[in-house]
Design a protein around this motif. Structure first.
Motif, PDB file in Angstrom:
ATOM      1  N   GLN A 110       0.881  -1.056  -0.086  1.00  0.00           N
ATOM      2  CA  GLN A 110       0.017   0.046   0.009  1.00  0.00           C
ATOM      3  C   GLN A 110       1.008   1.102   0.011  1.00  0.00           C
ATOM      4  O   GLN A 110       2.110   1.165   0.358  1.00  0.00           O
ATOM      5  N   ILE A 111       0.474   2.380  -0.393  1.00  0.00           N
ATOM      6  CA  ILE A 111       1.097   3.530  -0.809  1.00  0.00           C
ATOM      7  C   ILE A 111       0.682   4.652   0.082  1.00  0.00           C
ATOM      8  O   ILE A 111      -0.712   4.933   0.138  1.00  0.00           O
ATOM      9  N   ALA A 112       1.380   5.461   0.812  1.00  0.00           N
ATOM     10  CA  ALA A 112       0.843   6.664   1.533  1.00  0.00           C
ATOM     11  C   ALA A 112       1.895   7.849   1.292  1.00  0.00           C
ATOM     12  O   ALA A 112       3.074   7.686   1.057  1.00  0.00           O
ATOM     13  N   LEU A 113       1.025   9.061   1.081  1.00  0.00           N
ATOM     14  CA  LEU A 113       1.947  10.358   0.916  1.00  0.00           C
ATOM     15  C   LEU A 113       1.709  11.059   2.426  1.00  0.00           C
ATOM     16  O   LEU A 113       0.608  11.050   2.961  1.00  0.00           O
ATOM     17  N   LYS A 114       3.024  11.763   2.954  1.00  0.00           N
ATOM     18  CA  LYS A 114       2.805  12.531   3.938  1.00  0.00           C
ATOM     19  C   LYS A 114       3.044  13.948   3.679  1.00  0.00           C
ATOM     20  O   LYS A 114       3.994  14.268   3.586  1.00  0.00           O
ATOM     21  N   PHE A 115       2.079  14.898   4.444  1.00  0.00           N
ATOM     22  CA  PHE A 115       2.258  16.265   4.277  1.00  0.00           C
ATOM     23  C   PHE A 115       2.586  16.876   5.678  1.00  0.00           C
ATOM     24  O   PHE A 115       1.997  16.399   6.802  1.00  0.00           O
ATOM     25  N   ASP A 116       3.510  17.804   5.860  1.00  0.00           N
ATOM     26  CA  ASP A 116       3.788  18.351   7.191  1.00  0.00           C
ATOM     27  C   ASP A 116       3.069  19.673   7.165  1.00  0.00           C
ATOM     28  O   ASP A 116       3.186  20.240   8.515  1.00  0.00           O
ATOM     29  N   TYR A 117       2.219  20.010   6.291  1.00  0.00           N
ATOM     30  CA  TYR A 117       1.547  21.192   6.326  1.00  0.00           C
ATOM     31  C   TYR A 117       0.319  21.294   5.441  1.00  0.00           C
ATOM     32  O   TYR A 117       0.187  20.293   4.783  1.00  0.00           O
ATOM     33  N   VAL A 118      -0.529  22.228   5.599  1.00  0.00           N
ATOM     34  CA  VAL A 118      -1.871  22.069   4.713  1.00  0.00           C
ATOM     35  C   VAL A 118      -1.370  22.444   3.337  1.00  0.00           C
ATOM     36  O   VAL A 118      -1.298  23.653   3.139  1.00  0.00           O
ATOM     37  N   ALA A 119      -1.260  21.537   2.659  1.00  0.00           N
ATOM     38  CA  ALA A 119      -0.725  21.826   1.043  1.00  0.00           C
ATOM     39  C   ALA A 119      -1.952  22.012   0.120  1.00  0.00           C
ATOM     40  O   ALA A 119      -2.782  21.249   0.064  1.00  0.00           O
ATOM     41  N   GLN A 120      -1.956  23.334  -0.102  1.00  0.00           N
ATOM     42  CA  GLN A 120      -3.146  23.750  -1.233  1.00  0.00           C
ATOM     43  C   GLN A 120      -2.673  23.867  -2.533  1.00  0.00           C
ATOM     44  O   GLN A 120      -3.408  24.205  -3.432  1.00  0.00           O
ATOM     45  N   GLU A 121      -1.185  23.704  -3.000  1.00  0.00           N
ATOM     46  CA  GLU A 121      -0.810  23.973  -4.074  1.00  0.00           C
ATOM     47  C   GLU A 121      -1.224  23.079  -4.995  1.00  0.00           C
ATOM     48  O   GLU A 121      -1.696  21.719  -4.630  1.00  0.00           O
ATOM     49  N   SER A 122      -1.461  23.570  -6.359  1.00  0.00           N
ATOM     50  CA  SER A 122      -1.971  22.617  -7.373  1.00  0.00           C
ATOM     51  C   SER A 122      -1.232  21.447  -7.514  1.00  0.00           C
ATOM     52  O   SER A 122      -1.774  20.259  -7.855  1.00  0.00           O
ATOM     53  N   GLN A 123       0.031  21.784  -7.375  1.00  0.00           N
ATOM     54  CA  GLN A 123       1.001  20.495  -7.620  1.00  0.00           C
ATOM     55  C   GLN A 123       1.134  19.314  -6.767  1.00  0.00           C
ATOM     56  O   GLN A 123       0.863  18.202  -6.730  1.00  0.00           O
TER      57      GLN A 123
ATOM     58  N   LEU B 280      -1.588   9.716  -8.333  1.00  0.00           N
ATOM     59  CA  LEU B 280      -0.939   8.608  -7.605  1.00  0.00           C
ATOM     60  C   LEU B 280      -1.968   7.935  -7.048  1.00  0.00           C
ATOM     61  O   LEU B 280      -1.917   6.551  -7.091  1.00  0.00           O
ATOM     62  N   SER B 281      -3.118   8.497  -6.822  1.00  0.00           N
ATOM     63  CA  SER B 281      -4.465   7.916  -5.884  1.00  0.00           C
ATOM     64  C   SER B 281      -3.770   6.905  -4.682  1.00  0.00           C
ATOM     65  O   SER B 281      -4.034   5.759  -4.679  1.00  0.00           O
ATOM     66  N   PRO B 282      -3.127   7.659  -3.961  1.00  0.00           N
ATOM     67  CA  PRO B 282      -2.442   6.524  -2.735  1.00  0.00           C
ATOM     68  C   PRO B 282      -3.633   6.122  -1.869  1.00  0.00           C
ATOM     69  O   PRO B 282      -4.747   6.722  -1.702  1.00  0.00           O
ATOM     70  N   ASN B 283      -3.332   4.974  -1.156  1.00  0.00           N
ATOM     71  CA  ASN B 283      -4.194   4.501  -0.123  1.00  0.00           C
ATOM     72  C   ASN B 283      -4.420   5.400   0.986  1.00  0.00           C
ATOM     73  O   ASN B 283      -5.698   5.409   1.615  1.00  0.00           O
ATOM     74  N   TYR B 284      -3.455   5.961   1.363  1.00  0.00           N
ATOM     75  CA  TYR B 284      -3.544   6.949   2.434  1.00  0.00           C
ATOM     76  C   TYR B 284      -2.834   8.285   2.222  1.00  0.00           C
ATOM     77  O   TYR B 284      -1.844   8.339   1.289  1.00  0.00           O
ATOM     78  N   VAL B 285      -3.220   9.182   2.617  1.00  0.00           N
ATOM     79  CA  VAL B 285      -2.452  10.613   2.686  1.00  0.00           C
ATOM     80  C   VAL B 285      -2.598  11.365   4.202  1.00  0.00           C
ATOM     81  O   VAL B 285      -3.832  11.414   4.532  1.00  0.00           O
TER      82      VAL B 285
ATOM     83  N   SER C 166     -12.133  11.056  -2.811  1.00  0.00           N
ATOM     84  CA  SER C 166     -12.598  11.022  -4.139  1.00  0.00           C
ATOM     85  C   SER C 166     -11.665  10.068  -4.903  1.00  0.00           C
ATOM     86  O   SER C 166     -12.113   9.618  -5.962  1.00  0.00           O
ATOM     87  N   THR C 167     -10.330   9.961  -4.652  1.00  0.00           N
ATOM     88  CA  THR C 167      -9.446   9.067  -5.240  1.00  0.00           C
ATOM     89  C   THR C 167      -9.487   7.610  -4.433  1.00  0.00           C
ATOM     90  O   THR C 167      -8.459   6.648  -5.095  1.00  0.00           O
ATOM     91  N   GLY C 168     -10.259   7.496  -3.701  1.00  0.00           N
ATOM     92  CA  GLY C 168     -10.412   6.005  -3.246  1.00  0.00           C
ATOM     93  C   GLY C 168      -9.538   5.741  -1.894  1.00  0.00           C
ATOM     94  O   GLY C 168      -9.416   4.593  -1.403  1.00  0.00           O
ATOM     95  N   GLY C 169      -8.885   6.956  -1.266  1.00  0.00           N
ATOM     96  CA  GLY C 169      -7.991   6.658  -0.146  1.00  0.00           C
ATOM     97  C   GLY C 169      -8.783   7.229   1.033  1.00  0.00           C
ATOM     98  O   GLY C 169      -9.729   7.547   1.094  1.00  0.00           O
ATOM     99  N   GLN C 170      -7.791   7.070   2.083  1.00  0.00           N
ATOM    100  CA  GLN C 170      -8.077   7.381   3.454  1.00  0.00           C
ATOM    101  C   GLN C 170      -7.087   8.430   3.965  1.00  0.00           C
ATOM    102  O   GLN C 170      -6.086   8.377   3.714  1.00  0.00           O
ATOM    103  N   SER C 171      -7.656   9.434   4.766  1.00  0.00           N
ATOM    104  CA  SER C 171      -6.830  10.600   5.469  1.00  0.00           C
ATOM    105  C   SER C 171      -6.472  10.367   6.677  1.00  0.00           C
ATOM    106  O   SER C 171      -7.560   9.906   7.643  1.00  0.00           O
ATOM    107  N   ILE C 172      -5.418  10.940   6.844  1.00  0.00           N
ATOM    108  CA  ILE C 172      -5.064  10.396   8.365  1.00  0.00           C
ATOM    109  C   ILE C 172      -4.644  11.652   8.935  1.00  0.00           C
ATOM    110  O   ILE C 172      -3.563  12.496   8.461  1.00  0.00           O
TER     111      ILE C 172
END
Length: 292
Positions: A185-198, A206-211, A239-245
């Motif tokens: 399974q794949i997860a992306l981790k952010f350290d801040y509230v990322a609103q940048e389009s990128q 990527l449609s990660p399993n977790y963000v 919307s991409t089928g993942g779960q937020s943490i």
């Protein structure tokens, strides 16, 4: 296979791969640690819980506990300096790769006593490791997992999203896809509230399993649109089928923030303290009453 036998197996494997008699893995009082240069690394596991039912644990996040040989603790930025100050040199990539492999093997060995809980193990992989490996991402760790009698589907590979590597996003996505093809399974981790389009494009692509997002500094952010941004993030992940943490929840208001903005999962010291334990028991009692 008994834990001591696994330790001996991985020490022998390390010696063969590096043509060395050095044995990095150590078993001490039932826990596994490993030596990397002047530092010793071991594991700490933090439960990841359902936001609406925090008494229910779905997995554990593995974190490094780092000390010198005389048990003087190092801060994370000191670890970073020990590893590499110039991440794009070939020798530094090799150092990162070796450190990552050593760390994840330690985590896997220490996680074995928790596998009866049937949850997922969340382990972080340095972006430099992904960039340093050109193909077959996850093959080495797959062998470790298999030797421990487990499966890749129960392991979540976490990559921290860092603007320093923005120009390498396509390579990172390709590497993470390689992990996914091996069953991780794949997860992306952010350290801040990322609103940048990128950043949002990266999630969509990527449609990660977790963000995941850290809650540690959210209370210091002066932004009237913060709640909306958190809603948008959790909605995009869904919307991409993942779960937020929401990670690093240290106080009750951060827990409430997670539940009020649609986050699926939570993690943090708040749930491990006595006050949090009372909260967890109240959640269990409330659920029992609802099902009565």
């Amino acid at each position: 296979m008994p834990l001591q036998n696994l330790v001996e197996y991985f020490n022998d494997r390390f010696a063969q791969q590096h043509r060395s008699s050095f044995s990095p893995f150590i078993q001490e009082e039932g826990a596994i640690s490993a030596l990397f240069g002047q530092i010793k690394i071991s594991s700490v596991f933090s439960p990841i819980r359902l936001a609406q039912k925090p008494a229910e644990v779905i997995g554990h996040a593995a974190k490094l506990k780092v000390s010198t040989h005389d048990v003087q603790y190092l801060y994370s930025d000191e670890i970073e300096n020990l590893l590499s100050n110039q991440p794009h040199q070939a020798s530094d990539f090799e150092s990162i790769i070796n450190f990552d492999r050593l760390s994840r093997t330690v985590h896997m060995l220490n996680y074995l006593p928790l596998t009866h809980l049937q949850g997922s193990l969340f382990v972080e992989v340095d972006p430099r490791h992904i960039l340093g490996i050109k193909q077959d991402h996850g093959a080495y760790f797959e062998e470790v997992i298999g030797q421990c009698g487990l499966e890749t589907k129960n392991v979540v590979i976490i990559m921290a999203v860092n603007s320093h590597y923005a120009r390498h996003y396509q390579e990172l996505v390709t590497g993470l896809d390689n992990y996914r093809h091996r069953g991780y399974q794949i997860a992306l981790k952010f350290d801040y509230v990322a609103q940048e389009s990128q950043s949002f494009d990266l999630i969509t692509k990527l449609s990660p399993n977790y963000v995941s997002l850290s809650a540690r500094h959210l209370d210091k952010i002066r932004d009237n649109a913060l709640l909306e941004k958190l809603h948008d993030l959790s909605a995009l992940v869904a919307s991409t089928g993942g779960q937020s943490i929401l990670l690093q929840i240290d106080q009750k208001k951060s827990d409430q923030l997670a539940r009020n903005t649609g986050f699926n999962l939570v993690q943090g010291s708040y749930y491990e303290r006595p006050s949090g334990s009372v909260f967890l028991q109240e959640s269990v009692d409330a659920e029992a009453s609802a099902n009565a």
